[in-house]
Design a protein around this motif. Structure first.
Motif, PDB file in Angstrom:
ATOM      1  N   ALA A 294     -12.071   0.706   7.146  1.00  0.00           N
ATOM      2  CA  ALA A 294     -11.939   2.021   6.507  1.00  0.00           C
ATOM      3  C   ALA A 294     -10.985   1.956   5.325  1.00  0.00           C
ATOM      4  CB  ALA A 294     -11.454   3.045   7.533  1.00  0.00           C
ATOM      5  N   ARG A 295     -10.057   0.998   5.332  1.00  0.00           N
ATOM      6  CA  ARG A 295      -9.122   0.851   4.218  1.00  0.00           C
ATOM      7  C   ARG A 295      -9.824   0.369   2.945  1.00  0.00           C
ATOM      8  NH1 ARG A 295      -6.717   0.889   8.818  1.00  0.00           N
ATOM      9  NH2 ARG A 295      -4.484   1.265   9.107  1.00  0.00           N
ATOM     10  N   ALA A 341      -6.075  -9.358   1.876  1.00  0.00           N
ATOM     11  CA  ALA A 341      -6.218  -7.912   2.098  1.00  0.00           C
ATOM     12  C   ALA A 341      -6.851  -7.622   3.452  1.00  0.00           C
ATOM     13  CB  ALA A 341      -7.057  -7.301   0.975  1.00  0.00           C
ATOM     14  N   ALA A 342      -7.802  -8.460   3.853  1.00  0.00           N
ATOM     15  CA  ALA A 342      -8.449  -8.263   5.159  1.00  0.00           C
ATOM     16  C   ALA A 342      -7.443  -8.433   6.290  1.00  0.00           C
ATOM     17  CB  ALA A 342      -9.612  -9.238   5.314  1.00  0.00           C
ATOM     18  N   HIS A 343      -6.617  -9.448   6.195  1.00  0.00           N
ATOM     19  CA  HIS A 343      -5.607  -9.656   7.241  1.00  0.00           C
ATOM     20  C   HIS A 343      -4.591  -8.512   7.251  1.00  0.00           C
ATOM     21  CE1 HIS A 343      -6.842 -13.550   8.730  1.00  0.00           C
ATOM     22  NE2 HIS A 343      -6.948 -14.020   7.494  1.00  0.00           N
ATOM     23  N   ARG A 344      -4.204  -8.044   6.083  1.00  0.00           N
ATOM     24  CA  ARG A 344      -3.252  -6.934   6.013  1.00  0.00           C
ATOM     25  C   ARG A 344      -3.875  -5.683   6.643  1.00  0.00           C
ATOM     26  NH1 ARG A 344       2.015  -6.278   5.660  1.00  0.00           N
ATOM     27  NH2 ARG A 344       2.056  -7.900   4.038  1.00  0.00           N
ATOM     28  N   ALA A 345      -5.144  -5.436   6.369  1.00  0.00           N
ATOM     29  CA  ALA A 345      -5.818  -4.266   6.949  1.00  0.00           C
ATOM     30  C   ALA A 345      -5.880  -4.369   8.464  1.00  0.00           C
ATOM     31  CB  ALA A 345      -7.223  -4.139   6.371  1.00  0.00           C
ATOM     32  N   LEU A 346      -6.148  -5.561   8.983  1.00  0.00           N
ATOM     33  CA  LEU A 346      -6.184  -5.744  10.439  1.00  0.00           C
ATOM     34  C   LEU A 346      -4.806  -5.536  11.042  1.00  0.00           C
ATOM     35  CD1 LEU A 346      -8.604  -8.782  10.498  1.00  0.00           C
ATOM     36  CD2 LEU A 346      -8.986  -6.641  11.744  1.00  0.00           C
ATOM     37  N   ALA A 347      -3.774  -6.051  10.385  1.00  0.00           N
ATOM     38  CA  ALA A 347      -2.407  -5.854  10.883  1.00  0.00           C
ATOM     39  C   ALA A 347      -2.068  -4.366  10.920  1.00  0.00           C
ATOM     40  CB  ALA A 347      -1.416  -6.608  10.014  1.00  0.00           C
TER      41      ALA A 347
END
Length: 929
Positions: A294-295, A341-347
């Motif tokens: 969603a981010r 960015a994907a890892h940051r969104a998951l975190a």
């Protein structure tokens, strides 16, 4: 070479054999067609190449579907049949015209598809010419539809043309299914084939990296090759974490990788964003992927294109990639900024999760994966991940977490401590190549004494398996000199003792002994390194052989307890206690210590000490005559040591198994194991292991009656051991060999050492062996007195049935020579019964020969049927565990097999044992004993 495809290869081979078997009336052999299908990378093309090799040059027609040419009508048919286009003139006019139109030769359009299909069948029959002809169609899912229809039409009508048609089809591609023909589905490889493929075809992987590859590949052969190829050298050594995939591209020649990436690139941006989030996490949690996506402005409906392309499989709560390489292709094809960015969104999504506490480790990994520079807060979170990790998988993860934390901190001292922690935990996980690499980057000057001691122990462990025990001991001694008298000194010196003993270097043992403090804590260590005469003097007025000794369990030592809650701490000291028990004939204490260590290794998942604990257990059981149980422990220990690359311990375990084989009179197995152990021991300066291997070979010779060869091997073994206390286990054999070889004078020194050793041990079992040696080198009534004393001491001490039977055999032989045949028969019968019960065939044969010399007639048919000898070592161990009630899954976890492999072993073992269910095993094994 194909792995795990024997059944499939046989099916193709039989088809070609039948096609070549004409009946002599001009007709060809039996034709056939087969559709080989499965997911990408399963080996379809490899099977087609196998078939081409069998068919031979000039007997193969081939075409390959190309996705970019799917709209080119008859392109595939042209590629297949153009090599035999000259045969068109032999066909009936309508069929020749149809093929000419398809080839674009006549300029006419193909109007009659039926005629075209018939023409394909006809030209294939002509090309076969009475001999077998193979047609292979690879990547059929991308063949143009017109060509595929014509070929399938012909394939359905094959009969006696001597033609074999093989189609390879990738599952999951829309429109790729071929119906109406026999099907062969390629499934994932079984565990044995996976292991063989990785061993033969893949650059060396650490055990942890290997496990991760096996888990991700799911038996897919191409994935098993491609995934390791995408790893860096550090990652192959074990530097993997449970979240992020390696960012390096796999081989550019990988068509499957390129194909997946091409599919992914055609998807909408929002869909690709969601796939990247799923690839970065791969938890399968659809809700988490949706919240993180969603981010990027993506929603559930954006997954529909990926689902339609069968790249992912969705359920109400889960998202899974259809093929392991799709995840890899998705992640690797994304730019670095998008991955971060994907890892940051998951975190962030995990931070807001209602169960955030239970996902703290995953959140920290994603934060670390999203961080490119130093970040002390994230480094602290990674330390927390490492500290929470436990068990075998946990230690590997902890090591990776410590190393990542070291990369994230800007403090040099903290970095050194964290790298040391990473090295230590990687050793606990068995990642020794990685351990060695990590230690090279540590500034030891920045370490405190405890960490320095732990690091030295780890470096010594690595040295044991990559170098020599002598150098390992020197590493530990240098550390001991540096840290001085402190609480961390005990484990360092404890392991220095064991490394020095393993080297067989007397001077090195003396150096270790000189550093041992004069305190009760180091009593065992001093006993195992100092002169025998200084170990313990018999109490005044105590007759030789009547002392009880204090035993290993009663000696104070560091960290020796019941093992509960000790984790990694204390194992070195407890193993030392067990070894002390073996060296000084307190075999029951050694068994108890070993069993406790093995139990704790299993319950606490401390795999780093399991192989050593199993070796101690095997030796303790061997000393107590529990030969079958000893073999089981040694075989499991060898499997564990092999799994983690512990060559040093493998050498000892092979020597133990060689000894057991010698006792059974199994010449081939004993020689193979013993010589393998001796070769590695000599190459790496493992003197004590060499002594054990030579003792096994000498024992084999002694049992076979070759006393001269036995004596030479046993004297060599004594010289390799390097210290009197380390030779006690083989000296009774040496004395017997010398006496039987007619060279009693060469036994004199060994008898003297045995007597001093027994005085130091103060155990009835030790005195029993010493008195037996004295009996062998005495004459007249004195010999008889020593024999009877030895047998009495056998009864007083811990039961050692094999040693007691040997004493009875030797006493019986002496009694027969003294013409006391009646007395001799009683001793010899008892020895024979024990030897047969233990499966010691060579020794039983000696006892039987002596009984016959005493005038006793024996019935060879009366010997028990040794059922377990019918089984392979692996089958025997599986059966033994199944008899205890363990399930296939439990046995698999214990022996590092798959449940399917366990079931296969039981399936093969039952007919050999004459049973039909596992419920019959307990009674059978009891009877076999």
């Amino acid at each position: 070479m194909l792995y795990g495809r024997g059944t499939e290869q046989d099916r193709i081979r039989r088809m070609l054999v039948r096609a070549g078997a004409g009946d002599g009336d001009g007709a060809g052999g039996a034709s056939g067609a087969l559709v080989i299908h499965g997911e990408a990378g399963m080996g379809k093309t490899a099977l087609l190449e196998y078939a081409r090799g069998l068919a031979g040059p000039g007997r193969v027609l081939r075409t390959v579907g190309i996705e970019s040419e799917m709209e080119l009508a008859f392109g595939g048919l042209h590629q297949l049949l153009w090599p035999v286009a000259s045969l068109l003139e032999r066909l009936p006019r309508p069929q020749a015209a149809a093929l000419s139109a398809a080839f674009g030769v006549s300029g006419e359009a193909v109007r009659d598809r039926f005629a075209l299909g018939t023409a394909v069948l006809a030209i294939l029959s002509q090309a076969a010419g009475g001999g077998p002809l193979l047609c292979v169609v690879d990547d059929s899912q991308w063949l143009d539809r017109a060509s595929l229809d014509a070929l399938v039409f012909a394939a359905r009508r094959l009969h006696r043309e001597g033609v074999v048609m093989l189609f390879a089809v990738r599952d999951g591609v829309p429109g790729g299914h071929i119906g109406g023909l026999p099907q062969l589905l390629l499934r994932g490889l079984d565990s044995a084939a996976v292991d063989a493929l990785l061993t033969d075809r893949v650059v060396a992987l650490s055990p942890y990296a290997r496990e991760q590859i096996v888990e991700q590949a799911q038996g897919n052969p191409l994935a098993l090759l491609e995934l390791p190829a995408s790893l860096t050298a550090e990652q192959r050594g074990g530097q993997l974490n449970p979240v992020a995939l390696p960012a390096g591209l796999s081989s550019p020649s990988s068509r499957i990788q390129e194909a997946f990436q091409a599919q992914i690139r055609r998807l909408p941006d929002a869909t690709r964003a969601m796939l990247l989030v799923a690839a970065a996490d791969d938890s399968g949690d659809l809700d988490l992927v949706l919240r993180a996506s969603a981010r990027f402005g993506a929603a559930l409906e954006d997954l529909e294109p990926a689902e339609d392309a069968t790249l992912v499989l969705l359920s109400e709560h889960t998202l899974a990639f259809r093929h392991p390489l799709i995840r890899s292709a998705t992640y690797q094809d994304a730019a670095l900024a998008r991955r971060l960015a994907a890892h940051r969104a998951l975190a962030d999504a995990l931070t807001g999760d209602r169960g955030a506490g239970q996902h703290a480790d995953r959140r920290a990994w994603h934060l670390a994966a999203a961080t490119t520079g130093a970040d002390e807060a994230v480094a602290a979170e990674m330390v927390g991940v490492a500290e929470r990790a436990g068990g075998r998988q946990g230690t590997a993860s902890a090591s990776a977490a410590y190393e990542r934390a070291a990369q994230l901190t800007a403090d040099p001292a903290a970095r050194a401590q964290l790298l040391a922690a990473a090295a230590i935990t990687s050793a606990e996980a068995g990642q020794f190549h990685r351990t060695a690499a990590l230690t090279d980057h540590i500034n030891a000057l920045a370490l405190d004494p405890r960490m320095l001691a732990d690091l030295a122990r780890v470096r010594a462990i690595v040295e044991l398996d990559r170098g020599s025990p002598g150098r390992a001991a020197r590493i530990l001694l240098e550390c001991a000199d540096r840290i001085g008298q402190c609480a961390d000194l005990a484990p360092v010196l404890t392991e220095a003792v064991q490394s020095a003993q393993s080297s067989g270097d007397r001077r090195l043992l003396a150096d270790v002994a000189a550093r041992l403090p004069d305190s009760p804590q180091y009593a065992m260590a001093r006993a195992m390194t100092g002169p025998l005469d200084a170990v313990r003097e018999p109490a005044p007025g105590t007759a030789p052989g009547t002392g009880t000794g204090t035993g290993a369990a009663e000696l104070p030592h560091a960290g020796h307890g019941d093992g509960e809650g000790e984790g990694e701490d204390g194992f070195a000291e407890r193993i030392l206690a067990g070894v002390h028990g073996l060296l000084f004939a307190d075999h029951r204490a050694a068994l108890d210590t070993a069993a406790t260590c093995v139990r704790d290794c299993r319950t606490q998942d401390v795999v780093g000490w399991l192989h050593t604990s199993l070796h101690l257990l095997a030796e303790a059981r061997l000393s107590l005559g529990l030969h079958e149980e000893a073999r089981a422990a040694a075989e499991e220990g060898l499997a564990v040591a092999g799994q983690f690359g512990r060559r040093h311990r493998e050498t000892y375990l092979r020597a133990t198994l060689a000894t057991l084989a010698a006792l059974q009179g199994d010449h081939e197995r004993c020689t193979g194991l013993g010589e393998a152990a001796l070769e590695h021991a000599d190459a790496h300066g493992i003197g004590l292991a060499a002594a054990h291997a030579l003792r096994a070979l000498g024992l084999l010779d002694l049992g076979a009656g070759d006393a001269g060869s036995a004596l030479a091997r046993l004297e060599a073994a004594r010289d390799r051991a390097g210290h009197p206390v380390l030779t006690a286990f083989l000296l009774p054999d040496l004395v017997e060999a010398a006496v039987r070889a007619g060279q009693v004078e060469r036994a004199a020194h060994a008898v003297a050492v045995m007597t001093r050793w027994a005085g130091a041990a103060q155990q009835p079992a030790a005195w029993a062996l010493a008195r037996r040696c004295q009996a062998l080198t005495s004459s007249g009534a004195g010999a008889g007195e020593h024999f009877t004393a030895a047998l009495r001491l056998h009864e007083e001490g811990t039961a050692q049935p094999f040693e007691r039977a040997r004493t009875e055999l030797l006493y019986g032989e002496w009694l027969r020579r003294e013409r006391r045949r009646s007395d001799a028969r009683g001793r010899l019968r008892s020895a024979l019964e024990t030897f047969e019960g233990l499966g010691a065939r060579a020794w039983a044969s000696r006892a039987r020969t002596e009984l016959q010399a005493c005038g006793e007639t024996l019935d060879p048919a009366g010997r028990r049927d040794e059922l377990l000898d019918r089984l392979s070592p692996q089958e025997r161990e599986v059966v033994r565990l199944a008899a205890t009630g363990a399930t296939n899954r439990q046995i698999a976890a214990r022996l590092f097999l798959s449940p399917r492999t366990v079931g296969h072993h039981l399936y093969r073992a039952f007919p050999k044992l004459g049973v039909t269910t596992r419920n019959d095993l307990p009674l059978l094994l009891d009877r076999d004993r």
